[in-house]
Design an enzyme around this catalytic site. Sequence first.
Site, PDB file in Angstrom:
ATOM      1  N   ARG A 111     -43.455  40.085 -54.613  1.00  0.00           N
ATOM      2  CA  ARG A 111     -42.285  39.364 -55.120  1.00  0.00           C
ATOM      3  C   ARG A 111     -42.444  37.860 -55.218  1.00  0.00           C
ATOM      4  NH1 ARG A 111     -37.451  42.885 -52.351  1.00  0.00           N
ATOM      5  NH2 ARG A 111     -37.863  44.634 -53.733  1.00  0.00           N
ATOM      6  N   HIS A 138     -35.844  37.158 -54.947  1.00  0.00           N
ATOM      7  CA  HIS A 138     -36.152  38.352 -55.732  1.00  0.00           C
ATOM      8  C   HIS A 138     -36.323  37.939 -57.184  1.00  0.00           C
ATOM      9  CE1 HIS A 138     -36.002  42.306 -57.493  1.00  0.00           C
ATOM     10  NE2 HIS A 138     -35.999  42.853 -56.294  1.00  0.00           N
ATOM     11  N   ASP A 170     -24.290  36.317 -38.879  1.00  0.00           N
ATOM     12  CA  ASP A 170     -23.538  36.142 -37.630  1.00  0.00           C
ATOM     13  C   ASP A 170     -24.394  36.364 -36.380  1.00  0.00           C
ATOM     14  OD1 ASP A 170     -21.490  35.799 -39.392  1.00  0.00           O
ATOM     15  OD2 ASP A 170     -20.298  37.510 -38.743  1.00  0.00           O
ATOM     16  N   GLY A 189     -22.870  45.662 -35.599  1.00  0.00           N
ATOM     17  CA  GLY A 189     -23.376  45.943 -36.944  1.00  0.00           C
ATOM     18  C   GLY A 189     -23.500  47.427 -37.195  1.00  0.00           C
ATOM     19  N   PHE A 226     -43.836  50.576 -56.489  1.00  0.00           N
ATOM     20  CA  PHE A 226     -43.071  49.374 -56.151  1.00  0.00           C
ATOM     21  C   PHE A 226     -44.029  48.212 -55.956  1.00  0.00           C
ATOM     22  CE2 PHE A 226     -38.885  47.880 -54.761  1.00  0.00           C
ATOM     23  CZ  PHE A 226     -38.074  48.822 -55.352  1.00  0.00           C
ATOM     24  N   HIS A 269     -32.643  36.524 -51.740  1.00  0.00           N
ATOM     25  CA  HIS A 269     -32.481  37.959 -51.530  1.00  0.00           C
ATOM     26  C   HIS A 269     -32.599  38.396 -50.074  1.00  0.00           C
ATOM     27  CE1 HIS A 269     -32.602  42.161 -52.667  1.00  0.00           C
ATOM     28  NE2 HIS A 269     -33.809  42.323 -52.226  1.00  0.00           N
ATOM     29  N   GLN A 312     -37.040  35.310 -49.134  1.00  0.00           N
ATOM     30  CA  GLN A 312     -37.519  35.956 -50.341  1.00  0.00           C
ATOM     31  C   GLN A 312     -36.571  35.706 -51.504  1.00  0.00           C
ATOM     32  OE1 GLN A 312     -37.823  40.523 -50.754  1.00  0.00           O
ATOM     33  NE2 GLN A 312     -39.894  39.686 -50.826  1.00  0.00           N
ATOM     34  N   GLY A 352     -27.594  49.909 -42.036  1.00  0.00           N
ATOM     35  CA  GLY A 352     -28.649  50.890 -41.772  1.00  0.00           C
ATOM     36  C   GLY A 352     -29.210  50.785 -40.372  1.00  0.00           C
ATOM     37  N   ARG A 363     -41.837  39.785 -47.625  1.00  0.00           N
ATOM     38  CA  ARG A 363     -41.617  41.221 -47.435  1.00  0.00           C
ATOM     39  C   ARG A 363     -41.944  41.985 -48.712  1.00  0.00           C
ATOM     40  NH1 ARG A 363     -37.075  44.880 -48.660  1.00  0.00           N
ATOM     41  NH2 ARG A 363     -36.052  43.184 -49.744  1.00  0.00           N
ATOM     42  N   GLU A 393     -36.499  46.116 -58.318  1.00  0.00           N
ATOM     43  CA  GLU A 393     -37.892  46.150 -58.711  1.00  0.00           C
ATOM     44  C   GLU A 393     -38.291  47.551 -59.186  1.00  0.00           C
ATOM     45  OE1 GLU A 393     -40.382  43.694 -56.112  1.00  0.00           O
ATOM     46  OE2 GLU A 393     -41.249  45.610 -55.543  1.00  0.00           O
ATOM     47  N   LEU A 442     -28.295  41.996 -58.127  1.00  0.00           N
ATOM     48  CA  LEU A 442     -29.695  42.415 -58.179  1.00  0.00           C
ATOM     49  C   LEU A 442     -29.979  43.478 -59.234  1.00  0.00           C
ATOM     50  CD1 LEU A 442     -32.497  42.274 -56.618  1.00  0.00           C
ATOM     51  CD2 LEU A 442     -31.781  44.440 -55.638  1.00  0.00           C
TER      52      LEU A 442
HETATM   53  C1  LIG Z   1     -28.944  44.046 -53.531  1.00  0.00           C
HETATM   54  C2  LIG Z   1     -29.992  44.406 -52.525  1.00  0.00           C
HETATM   55  C3  LIG Z   1     -30.878  45.452 -52.779  1.00  0.00           C
HETATM   56  C4  LIG Z   1     -31.842  45.807 -51.848  1.00  0.00           C
HETATM   57  N1  LIG Z   1     -32.689  46.850 -52.123  1.00  0.00           N
HETATM   58  C5  LIG Z   1     -33.597  47.221 -51.188  1.00  0.00           C
HETATM   59  C6  LIG Z   1     -34.444  48.340 -51.385  1.00  0.00           C
HETATM   60  O1  LIG Z   1     -34.384  49.017 -52.404  1.00  0.00           O
HETATM   61  N2  LIG Z   1     -35.328  48.671 -50.432  1.00  0.00           N
HETATM   62  C7  LIG Z   1     -35.429  47.964 -49.267  1.00  0.00           C
HETATM   63  O2  LIG Z   1     -36.226  48.331 -48.424  1.00  0.00           O
HETATM   64  N3  LIG Z   1     -34.622  46.914 -49.041  1.00  0.00           N
HETATM   65  C8  LIG Z   1     -33.715  46.524 -49.965  1.00  0.00           C
HETATM   66  N4  LIG Z   1     -32.912  45.445 -49.727  1.00  0.00           N
HETATM   67  C9  LIG Z   1     -32.912  44.841 -48.405  1.00  0.00           C
HETATM   68  C10 LIG Z   1     -32.130  45.707 -47.447  1.00  0.00           C
HETATM   69  O3  LIG Z   1     -31.152  46.428 -48.146  1.00  0.00           O
HETATM   70  C11 LIG Z   1     -31.449  44.918 -46.346  1.00  0.00           C
HETATM   71  O4  LIG Z   1     -32.395  44.091 -45.741  1.00  0.00           O
HETATM   72  C12 LIG Z   1     -30.874  45.836 -45.312  1.00  0.00           C
HETATM   73  O5  LIG Z   1     -30.019  46.775 -45.904  1.00  0.00           O
HETATM   74  C13 LIG Z   1     -30.144  45.135 -44.193  1.00  0.00           C
HETATM   75  O6  LIG Z   1     -29.646  46.124 -43.324  1.00  0.00           O
HETATM   76  P1  LIG Z   1     -29.041  45.776 -41.903  1.00  0.00           P
HETATM   77  O7  LIG Z   1     -28.682  47.062 -41.255  1.00  0.00           O
HETATM   78  O8  LIG Z   1     -29.953  44.878 -41.172  1.00  0.00           O
HETATM   79  O9  LIG Z   1     -27.755  44.930 -42.243  1.00  0.00           O
HETATM   80  P2  LIG Z   1     -26.401  45.246 -43.193  1.00  0.00           P
HETATM   81  O10 LIG Z   1     -26.553  46.507 -43.898  1.00  0.00           O
HETATM   82  O11 LIG Z   1     -26.212  43.999 -43.900  1.00  0.00           O
HETATM   83  O12 LIG Z   1     -25.334  45.468 -42.089  1.00  0.00           O
HETATM   84  C14 LIG Z   1     -24.858  44.427 -41.272  1.00  0.00           C
HETATM   85  C15 LIG Z   1     -23.763  44.997 -40.418  1.00  0.00           C
HETATM   86  O13 LIG Z   1     -23.416  44.042 -39.431  1.00  0.00           O
HETATM   87  C16 LIG Z   1     -22.009  43.914 -39.379  1.00  0.00           C
HETATM   88  N5  LIG Z   1     -21.720  42.578 -38.889  1.00  0.00           N
HETATM   89  C17 LIG Z   1     -22.249  41.416 -39.311  1.00  0.00           C
HETATM   90  N6  LIG Z   1     -21.738  40.403 -38.611  1.00  0.00           N
HETATM   91  C18 LIG Z   1     -20.872  40.934 -37.713  1.00  0.00           C
HETATM   92  C19 LIG Z   1     -20.037  40.411 -36.700  1.00  0.00           C
HETATM   93  N7  LIG Z   1     -19.957  39.094 -36.457  1.00  0.00           N
HETATM   94  N8  LIG Z   1     -19.274  41.261 -35.987  1.00  0.00           N
HETATM   95  C20 LIG Z   1     -19.302  42.605 -36.227  1.00  0.00           C
HETATM   96  N9  LIG Z   1     -20.091  43.148 -37.175  1.00  0.00           N
HETATM   97  C21 LIG Z   1     -20.864  42.315 -37.889  1.00  0.00           C
HETATM   98  C22 LIG Z   1     -21.534  44.200 -40.774  1.00  0.00           C
HETATM   99  O14 LIG Z   1     -20.199  44.609 -40.759  1.00  0.00           O
HETATM  100  C23 LIG Z   1     -22.483  45.329 -41.163  1.00  0.00           C
HETATM  101  O15 LIG Z   1     -21.981  46.545 -40.672  1.00  0.00           O
HETATM  102  C24 LIG Z   1     -31.937  45.078 -50.653  1.00  0.00           C
HETATM  103  C25 LIG Z   1     -31.063  44.038 -50.394  1.00  0.00           C
HETATM  104  C26 LIG Z   1     -30.099  43.682 -51.322  1.00  0.00           C
HETATM  105  C27 LIG Z   1     -29.194  42.541 -51.031  1.00  0.00           C
END
Ligand SMILES: Cc1cc2nc3c(=O)[nH]c(=O)nc-3n(C[C@H](O)[C@H](O)[C@H](O)COP(=O)(O)OP(=O)(O)OC[C@H]3O[C@@H](n4cnc5c(N)ncnc54)[C@H](O)[C@@H]3O)c2cc1C
Lengths: 597, 236
Positions: free
Chosen positions: A286, A242, A221, A14, A119, A353, A240, A17, A398, A255, A252
């Site tokens: 939320r 939204h 995954d 992954g 927020f 969400h 959650q 972030g 959350r 908020e 989306l």
């Molecule tokens: C539209 C939207 C707006 C949001 N706004 C906010 C906000 O303003 N503030 C806040 O705090 N939160 C917000 N959230 C929540 C937050 O953005 C997410 O919870 C967070 O970004 C998830 O980050 P992550 O690094 O866990 O996963 P992701 O950013 O989803 O990254 C997952 C990674 O895993 C990789 N991956 C997945 N499966 C596999 C696999 N089998 N093999 C190899 N790679 C794989 C993908 O390629 C990707 O690189 C928002 C969510 C959404 C959907």
Amino acid sequence: MNVAKRTFDAVIVGAGGAGLRAALQLSEAGLKTAVLTKVFPTRSHTVAAQGGVAASLGNSTEDNWHWHMYDTVKGSDWLGDQDAIEFMVRKANEVVIELEHYGMPFDRTDNGKIYQRPFGGHSMNYGQAPVMRSCAAADRTGHAMLHALYQRNVRANTQFFVEWMALDLIRNSEGDVLGVTAIEMETGEVSIFHAKATIFATGGAGRIYYSSTNAFINTGDGVGMAARSGIPLEDMEFWQFHPTGVAGAGVLITEGVRGEGGILRNASGERFMERYAPNLKDLASRDVVSRSMVTEINEGRGCGPDKDHVLLDITHLSPETIMKRLPGIREISIQFAGVDPIKAPIPVVPTCHYQMGGIPTNYKGQVVAPKNGDSNVPVAGFYAAGECACASVHGANRLGTNSLLDLLVFGKSAGETVVEDFKSGNLTLKPLPADAADVSLARINRLETQTGGSEVHDVRLAMQRTMQKHAGVFRFKELLQEGVTHILEVAEQAKVTQIADKSKVWNTARTEALELDNLIEVAKATMISAEARKESRGAHVRDDAPDTAEHPNGRDDQNWLKHTLWYSEGNRLDYKPVNLKPLSADVEPIALAKRTY
Amino acid sequence: MSKRTVQFKIYRYDPDKDAQPYMQDISVELEASDKKLLDAIVRLKTKDDSLSFRRSCREGVCGSDAMNINGKNGLACLTDIDKLAQPITLRPLPGLPVIRDLIVDMTQFFKQYHSIKPYLVNNDPAPERERLQTPEDREELNGLYECILCACCSTSCPSFWWNPDKFVGPAGLLAAYRFLADTRDQATNERLDNLEDPYRLFRCHTIMNCVDVCPKSLNPTRAIGKIKDMMVRRAV
Ligand SMILES: Cc1cc2nc3c(=O)[nH]c(=O)nc-3n(C[C@H](O)[C@H](O)[C@H](O)COP(=O)(O)OP(=O)(O)OC[C@H]3O[C@@H](n4cnc5c(N)ncnc54)[C@H](O)[C@@H]3O)c2cc1C
Ligand code: SF4
Ligand code: SF4
Ligand code: FES
């Protein structure tokens, strides 16, 4: 079939972030690290986050981590672990400042500091009034953050395997984690990534629902791989919804719109949140806002010809504010709702969400599972962070902006733990079992040969409709019971999916079939955990657990103040206590209370 | 919109079985809820699961689904299906090697992006708090940082087609200017040195194709002009 083998100190699955923040820690410490990702890193769904990242910097209003901690525990409906929550809120300023130093283009206050906006659920002085805690880059915070983190990784020379999909977790007979198998999309070749440490940062699984703010690739995954290999999943009943997804499209609307002064209105134009949350109104938590909206719609006060949505109104804000603070929202609204929010309100509905549950971890990012009577024993070699993990800081609900914070804090923390374990010699390269790739090869091979089975998109749609109907914003005893039966039937069909495309090269039909294997684990975990939890708490609200004097809001602390653990094998449920004790003596435990806003 | 059928002409090539690429004529019945081109090709894929394309966010922020739509580069997820002339002709982004169907090999594109050192350089000891930046200085980054690396621009740029290995291309140059314009960055000279070359920057002939196609309404040409100005100012 011959399977290539690659060896690393650490493999991170992954590059959103959480994965990128963890990768920085490892790359900068000089560990030989592979970061696998299904998509180019900046295409991960963190890019879509809009509103901001929480930190009690106090740039515009007074603030401190004690208030942030209180809000987070209350937001979680006391299901969050207070040690992990204290850890997160106290690290917030550090990780956000670091991000600024990496080059993140935060908006600025007049005196040049990071701009912060109010927020939902974030308050001053233990719930008294909204606080400005969300650090934002316009309404593109996730994009700005993900790109800044990727750029910093370019500087650190992190090694990426882009468009590689991890398939299965590799464990030995002791249960230690030894890496993953993965398929390169371009060639269809399966490889083993053998490592001393494996970090999962695979994001959420919002695609189990029909209507979702999540990207196509958010298929859970990591959660699915963990479940299939015997790791329990924690608190999966908590999803959650939204309040403000664009009606009909799911995209989306942050908020942050309400943080900037946006107001929710029903068909008669009434600001209905005043009735449900007299203090924080539109900025209540939320789950509270989503339920209020659904109640308005159910009671006939919805808008539009079908009375099936409510309106988010910012027409009273100046066009300058909208263009400066919410430019992306304006684009989205024009593109997907067909309205310019400067002139007319945006039609919105609660939309799936965020997944509060996930792979159980402690605050160090180590994956933990029950063993010999202890509920939280680290699984050797296995770490997780971000939306796929459950630390658990979000508990039953959350707060907005706490997820981007979670990615930074626990991505970094998981990385730091791996580096420490590595330096202290606790991590070794354990021998691979001879059958390390067999499970994955069998899955691929089944798809090669399956005939007379079911279509991937049919099964996926059946799953999504089942989840939407049986485990939505409000939950009903009978619907949950039927939901369990239905989802187990759908899971049977998922075992016999078939694809027509047999190409080795960039076979997206195969990718989607493999993703469905993960989605279905998440869907089963959600439905079964939800059916079993006979109380209302946070985002999980059932008709047979109403608000009574004995059980305010339907919450039953005597029987249900505990984390769910679901095991894929046999759909077994287990429970473990919530940690109500903070990490340090600097703060008293936040005592149980009824949640009102 | 109700149900309706749309006609497509789609570039198909699977190196595993096709000797040559070909154009496939195919139609699909859309549901009322299908509004964007991406909705339509996702629907099409339920008929023919071998059609290959990248997609993720479906809201124009991840940059996955850039393709050539009726002769012009754009994002499928931001393109209204009902506004397109039929048959809707879909091709992979021009100028990059095709891996399969609508999927191109983006290696060269990202190589150019990486070549401009796309990260903030500031070698002062990190302060305890944020580095300060006035709202006006921060505004300089608007129109630059929002790039989603979709490659619509670079793959519509004739200079990039002819010299993908030497000319940085609009996306990379926009990113270069994003760091040049950041008051917190200290590598101005190195950045300009890195572009002072007959090809890397100066192959841009201000044809403006890039501006025309950018789905985020960014303006690489203006950024390129500003870099050229900085070069000139530095020389005198
Ligand atoms: C539209 C939207 C707006 C949001 N706004 C906010 C906000 O303003 N503030 C806040 O705090 N939160 C917000 N959230 C929540 C937050 O953005 C997410 O919870 C967070 O970004 C998830 O980050 P992550 O690094 O866990 O996963 P992701 O950013 O989803 O990254 C997952 C990674 O895993 C990789 N991956 C997945 N499966 C596999 C696999 N089998 N093999 C190899 N790679 C794989 C993908 O390629 C990707 O690189 C928002 C969510 C959404 C959907
Ligand atoms: S303006 Fe320059 S960069 Fe843009 S398309 Fe023309 S030549 Fe290419
Ligand atoms: S400048 Fe525009 S067209 Fe070019 S890569 Fe960035 S977003 Fe895409
Ligand atoms: S799918 Fe993300 S930009 Fe279109």
